[in-house]
Motif scaffolding. Structure first.
Motif, mmCIF file in Angstrom:
data_model
loop_
_atom_site.group_PDB
_atom_site.id
_atom_site.type_symbol
_atom_site.label_atom_id
_atom_site.label_comp_id
_atom_site.label_asym_id
_atom_site.label_seq_id
_atom_site.Cartn_x
_atom_site.Cartn_y
_atom_site.Cartn_z
ATOM 1 N N MET A 163 0.800 -1.288 0.508
ATOM 2 C CA MET A 163 0.075 -0.512 -0.184
ATOM 3 C C MET A 163 1.375 1.563 0.176
ATOM 4 O O MET A 163 2.459 0.965 0.482
ATOM 5 C CB MET A 163 -0.940 -0.201 0.939
ATOM 6 N N PRO B 121 -1.205 4.029 9.548
ATOM 7 C CA PRO B 121 -0.828 2.321 9.471
ATOM 8 C C PRO B 121 -0.659 2.289 11.230
ATOM 9 O O PRO B 121 -0.021 1.048 11.262
ATOM 10 C CB PRO B 121 0.437 2.160 8.386
ATOM 11 N N ALA C 163 -2.173 -0.750 12.599
ATOM 12 C CA ALA C 163 -0.921 -1.729 13.319
ATOM 13 C C ALA C 163 -1.193 -2.225 14.475
ATOM 14 O O ALA C 163 -1.458 -3.135 15.199
ATOM 15 C CB ALA C 163 0.017 -2.231 12.879
ATOM 16 N N TYR D 175 5.781 -4.341 13.979
ATOM 17 C CA TYR D 175 5.899 -3.006 13.937
ATOM 18 C C TYR D 175 7.789 -2.303 13.649
ATOM 19 O O TYR D 175 7.908 -2.570 14.231
ATOM 20 C CB TYR D 175 5.500 -2.593 14.024
ATOM 21 N N PRO E 45 -0.273 -10.260 12.362
ATOM 22 C CA PRO E 45 0.343 -9.345 11.172
ATOM 23 C C PRO E 45 2.142 -9.013 11.430
ATOM 24 O O PRO E 45 2.136 -8.764 13.249
ATOM 25 C CB PRO E 45 -0.749 -8.693 10.758
ATOM 26 N N PHE F 55 3.558 -5.208 9.796
ATOM 27 C CA PHE F 55 3.863 -4.304 9.387
ATOM 28 C C PHE F 55 5.107 -3.650 8.922
ATOM 29 O O PHE F 55 6.024 -3.145 9.825
ATOM 30 C CB PHE F 55 2.441 -3.486 10.509
ATOM 31 N N ASP G 47 2.253 -14.134 3.459
ATOM 32 C CA ASP G 47 0.364 -13.648 3.799
ATOM 33 C C ASP G 47 0.229 -13.084 5.293
ATOM 34 O O ASP G 47 -1.097 -11.817 4.625
ATOM 35 C CB ASP G 47 -0.492 -14.638 3.765
ATOM 36 N N ASN G 48 1.620 -13.041 6.572
ATOM 37 C CA ASN G 48 0.908 -12.280 6.965
ATOM 38 C C ASN G 48 2.177 -10.608 7.161
ATOM 39 O O ASN G 48 2.030 -9.873 8.028
ATOM 40 C CB ASN G 48 1.259 -12.650 8.730
ATOM 41 N N TYR H 296 2.780 -6.996 5.980
ATOM 42 C CA TYR H 296 2.397 -5.358 5.129
ATOM 43 C C TYR H 296 3.268 -4.346 5.464
ATOM 44 O O TYR H 296 3.634 -4.117 6.105
ATOM 45 C CB TYR H 296 1.164 -5.433 5.802
ATOM 46 N N ILE I 189 4.056 -1.272 3.687
ATOM 47 C CA ILE I 189 2.969 0.387 3.243
ATOM 48 C C ILE I 189 4.023 1.445 3.169
ATOM 49 O O ILE I 189 5.370 1.906 3.945
ATOM 50 C CB ILE I 189 2.726 1.112 4.714
#
Length: 176
Positions: free
Chosen positions: A1, A15, A19, A31, A75, A77, A133-134, A136, A138
């Motif tokens: 993103m 974000p 997160a 993070y 997740p 980030f 897949d986990n 992200y 940004i």
């Protein structure tokens, strides 16, 4: 993103708060926010490189990626602040290739065994890291900066959200 906006928008706030709402913080290692350096010319600053003796020197995100790989239920980030201070299509080439190939039968990994050269200890410690897949990623872009243009390959592979200063100010004051 990709989060874009003018200078007065705090593009890293959204974000970070998202997160945190999912339990990912800097304190628990899920993070990570990095400021992009203008001298990033390839992915070696991110993933790592081989020194003159052939020893693998870990990059700033390799441990983060390995943690995400080992913890697939949670997740992670990665925020790349001011993505276009350097040519993103160069230092994110492996990431873009992995994203593009995810639907293929044999997708490209984020980190291949070639990164470690003959450093068997590093190869054993990190190994090949697939597209996760986990994870992200940004990126933020300040549109009013005199920076490099966004590459079409990058724009074709990311979702873009434009933030306006009024939107951010309203959210900060509790107005929705």
């Amino acid at each position: 993103m990709l989060l874009t906006g003018n200078r007065e928008t705090d593009k890293t706030l959204l974000p970070r708060l998202f997160a945190e709402s999912l339990g990912a913080t800097a304190d628990n290692g899920r993070y990570l926010q990095l400021s992009v350096s203008p001298d990033w010319m390839d992915s070696s600053d991110l993933f790592g490189w081989l020194n003159l003796e052939g020893k693998f020197i870990p990059g700033v995100i390799i441990d983060f990626l390995k943690a995400a790989q080992n913890d697939p239920e949670k997740p992670y980030f990665l925020i790349l602040d001011q993505l276009i201070l350097s040519r993103a299509e160069y230092y994110l080439r492996d990431v873009l290739d992995a994203v593009e190939s995810r639907s293929q039968e044999t997708p490209c990994p984020l980190v291949t065994m070639a990164y470690y050269g003959r450093d068997e200890a590093a190869a054993q410690a990190y190994g090949q890291i697939p597209a996760l897949d986990n994870l992200y990623i940004i990126g933020t872009v300040t549109l009013d900066d005199a920076s490099l243009p966004l590459n079409q390959k990058l724009l074709d592979r990311v979702h873009t959200l434009y933030l306006q200063a009024d939107d951010v100010a309203g959210q900060a004051n509790g107005v929705s």
